[in-house]
Design an enzyme around this catalytic site. Structure first.
Site, PDB file in Angstrom:
ATOM      1  NE  ARG A   1      -3.669   0.024   2.388  1.00 41.63           N
ATOM      2  CZ  ARG A   1      -4.886  -0.130   1.920  1.00 41.63           C
ATOM      3  NH1 ARG A   1      -5.285  -1.315   1.543  1.00 41.63           N
ATOM      4  NH2 ARG A   1      -5.704   0.876   1.820  1.00 41.63           N
TER       5      ARG A   1
ATOM      6  CG  ASN B   1      -4.574   5.690   3.993  1.00 40.10           C
ATOM      7  OD1 ASN B   1      -4.081   6.376   3.108  1.00 40.10           O
ATOM      8  ND2 ASN B   1      -5.356   4.653   3.741  1.00 40.10           N
TER       9      ASN B   1
END
Ligand code: F6R
Length: 615
Positions: free
Chosen positions: A27, A101
């Site tokens: 990610r 995030n």
């Protein structure tokens, strides 16, 4: 984008979060960091570069053992990928640590306000403001970290998953989400949270969906979820049926190689359970009524990257079998062009991760305009399927390599199924034709397997072409999206100039790129479609006449192409519309071998992240 893990329990929190970060590194891999809370104190470590740098630092100077830990692997948005900008970020006192995030859009105003109040912010990130805001509000809440986070969230604009720990709350990890992924894993005497389930799959298969606008308080023995105002929420629990071993490399050098090899099973699994006792196609999970499906007068597919290429193939199938006009649009462009949407428009959002922000925003826009949204998705419980009117899950299993392979093939299968189902419900396709295509699809796992068995010459070709600087890919009809996909794979993992063109378009400009020795892949349609086939054969001759080295993917036994092919890659015979299921594979293998030959990190190409959760 960015991987997040949190743990509270009796094991070593650090070991759990580092293992989780290893699974989530796809990610983002610009930097990584961890924080642990041992009673009364908070310890952090963070390093620029891949997770291995952090692991080495932790091996050299271990942090105290603790059952409460958080970890982060970053894909940089605000601030360069340095040690200083790596997460976690702490406050002035060093007692709170935050990982994040997403993007906090009002961070500049918040930063200015905090600085005015005497806070010293040391990084260039938007995240750091959250640590200082928590520092500010924590005393007002009587050291209730979840309440502090709720108060902070109410001040934030933008998209985020935030996770925080505090020295004063030894057994608590808190998290919040708005438009960014977060799942909770439920253990016995321990609980987990992460950006996706692969981070905790080795410990539990029971999970909770956390919705947008919710705050989670994770303790050893309980998980409490509220909205940002503190009202209790009741998240849906679900069982994860992915096999933990599916997220392991299993002896392969790269996840990408393993995932390419898993394609026969992924295709077979996506086909399971789609036919009823009468031999009719059933897509029960789609949850759209026959009346709704009959009323559809336009279909718009929205997706990004590889999923967009699956959508381009779907257009041919949908229009052929349903006669409903179908547009395919890059999700990132969709809502900015004021698209014509009505209640009778079906919007199909294709997304492996189910979290791609561009696709999510496009489907939300469509729902606001009252159109129906169908998600084709590989990730149970992800935001896109949750917010859609209907969903068709692909069953590729976890896809870890950044370059999508098996998810693409299963997206194609799902698109064919949707097109055939619409054809069946609306009576636009003969039942015999549906039965015959279903039979062809059922043969696909074997055909894909056969292609995989014959890839040695393709790998050899990649080794031979290792030094070349540019590659073109040509195709017509459904071969055109295959060409685009071949070029995308090569760009993203082998960092080569590669372009995919509709082969008929070449003479309108791009043919000027062709020079002596330029490798040009050409996808030739099956011979059954006479004119289409012959046109592509002419296109091969056009580039060859100008010095191109032609690498031709054609149906086995198609002698007509042999004279014009410098390299011939035979494909098992398929109907034209289904050919992408076999024609894409050699291009995936070629890109993978090319990246490996050129010494690049196949699974984690530079500048990229698997799940793109920012716009
Ligand atoms: C390319 C690739 C990306 C994704 C795109 C959409 O190999 O993987 O182009 O296809 O970012 O991702 P999802 O399908 O998760 O929405």
């Amino acid at each position: 984008m960015c991987g997040i893990v949190g743990y509270v329990g009796d094991r070593s929190g650090l070991d759990i979060v580092v293992a989780g970060l290893r699974r989530l590194e796809y990610r983002g891999y610009d930097s990584a960091g961890v924080a642990v809370v041992s009673p009364g104190s908070l310890l952090t470590d963070k390093r620029a570069g891949k997770l291995a740098n952090l692991e080495k630092a932790l091996a050299d100077s271990p942090l105290a053992t603790s059952g409460t830990a958080i970890g982060h692997t970053r894909w940089a948005t605000h601030g360069a990928p340095t040690d200083r900008n790596a997460h976690p970020h702490t406050d002035c006192t060093g007692r709170v640590a935050v990982i994040h995030n997403g993007i906090i859009e009002n961070f500049a105003a918040l930063r200015a306000e905090l600085s005015e109040h005497g806070h010293v912010l040391v990084s260039d990130t938007d995240t750091e403001v959250v640590a200082h805001l928590l520092e500010q509000v924590m005393p007002e809440t009587g050291d209730d970290l979840a309440e502090a986070l709720r108060r902070v969230c109410r001040r934030l604009e933008g998209a985020f998953t935030l996770v925080a720990v505090h020295a004063a709350a030894a057994d608590v990890v808190v998290a919040a989400r708005r438009n960014s992924p977060l799942v909770v894993g439920l253990g016995v005497g321990e609980n987990f949270l992460a950006s996706d389930v692969s981070a905790f799959l080795a410990y539990t298969r029971e999970a909770l969906e956390v919705a947008d606008g919710q705050v989670v308080e994770l303790r050893r023995d309980r998980v409490t979820v509220t909205d940002f105002d503190g009202a209790p929420a009741h998240p849906r629990g679900y069982h994860i049926d992915w096999d933990a071993a599916a997220a392991e490399k299993d002896g392969y050098d790269y996840f990408m190689l393993k995932e390419i090899a898993e394609q026969p099973k992924a295709v077979a699994d996506t086909l399971i359970g789609r036919i009823d006792a009468q031999g009719r196609l059933t897509l029960d999970e789609m949850r759209l009524s026959v009346e709704e499906l009959r009323a559809i007068d336009k279909i718009i597919i929205v997706a990004a990257g590889t999923a967009y290429h699956a959508g381009l193939v779907a257009k041919y199938a949908i229009e052929h079998w349903t006669r409903i006009p179908c547009e395919v649009e890059l999700a990132s462009e969709f809502r900015y062009r004021d698209p014509v949407l009505t209640r009778d428009t079906l919007v199909i959002a294709i997304s492996q991760s189910g979290e791609t922000m561009d696709t999510l925003m496009a489907m939300r826009y469509a729902r606001e305009q009252r159109s129906l949204v169908l998600a084709i998705c590989n990730t149970n419980g992800a935001t896109i399927p949750r917010e859609s009117d209907a969903v068709l899950y692909t069953h590729a299993g976890p896809e870890v390599a950044v370059a999508s392979t098996k998810a693409f093939l299963t997206q194609l299968v799902a698109c064919y199924l949707v097109a055939l189902y619409l054809g069946q419900v609306r009576g636009s396709t003969w039942s015999e034709e549906i039965a015959s295509v279903i039979a062809e699809l059922a043969d696909m796992p074997d055909k894909v397997d056969r292609v995989l068995d014959t890839m040695a010459p393709v790998r050899e070709l990649a080794r031979e072409l290792r030094e070349c600087t540019s590659v073109l890919f040509l195709g017509r009809h459904v071969g055109y999206p295959v060409a685009l996909e071949g070029a995308l794979k090569l760009k993203e993992i082998a960092y080569m100039h590669a372009e995919g063109f509709a082969s008929g378009e070449l003479k309108h400009g791009p043919i000027a790129l062709v020079e002596q020795g330029l490798p040009v892949f050409v996808v030739v349609p099956p011979r059954g479609r006479g004119v289409l086939h012959d046109k592509v054969v002419s296109n091969i001759q056009e580039v060859r006449a100008r010095g191109a080295r032609t690498i031709v993917l054609a149906e086995a036994g198609d002698e007509s192409v042999a004279p014009y092919a410098d390299v011939l890659i035979p494909l098992p015979p398929t109907p034209t519309l289904l050919q992408p299921l076999v024609a894409t594979i050699p291009l995936q293998v070629f890109a993978c071998e090319m990246a490996s030959q050129r010494g690049f990190d196949v699974d984690q190409p530079r500048n990229l992240a698997k799940s793109v959760t920012v716009e």
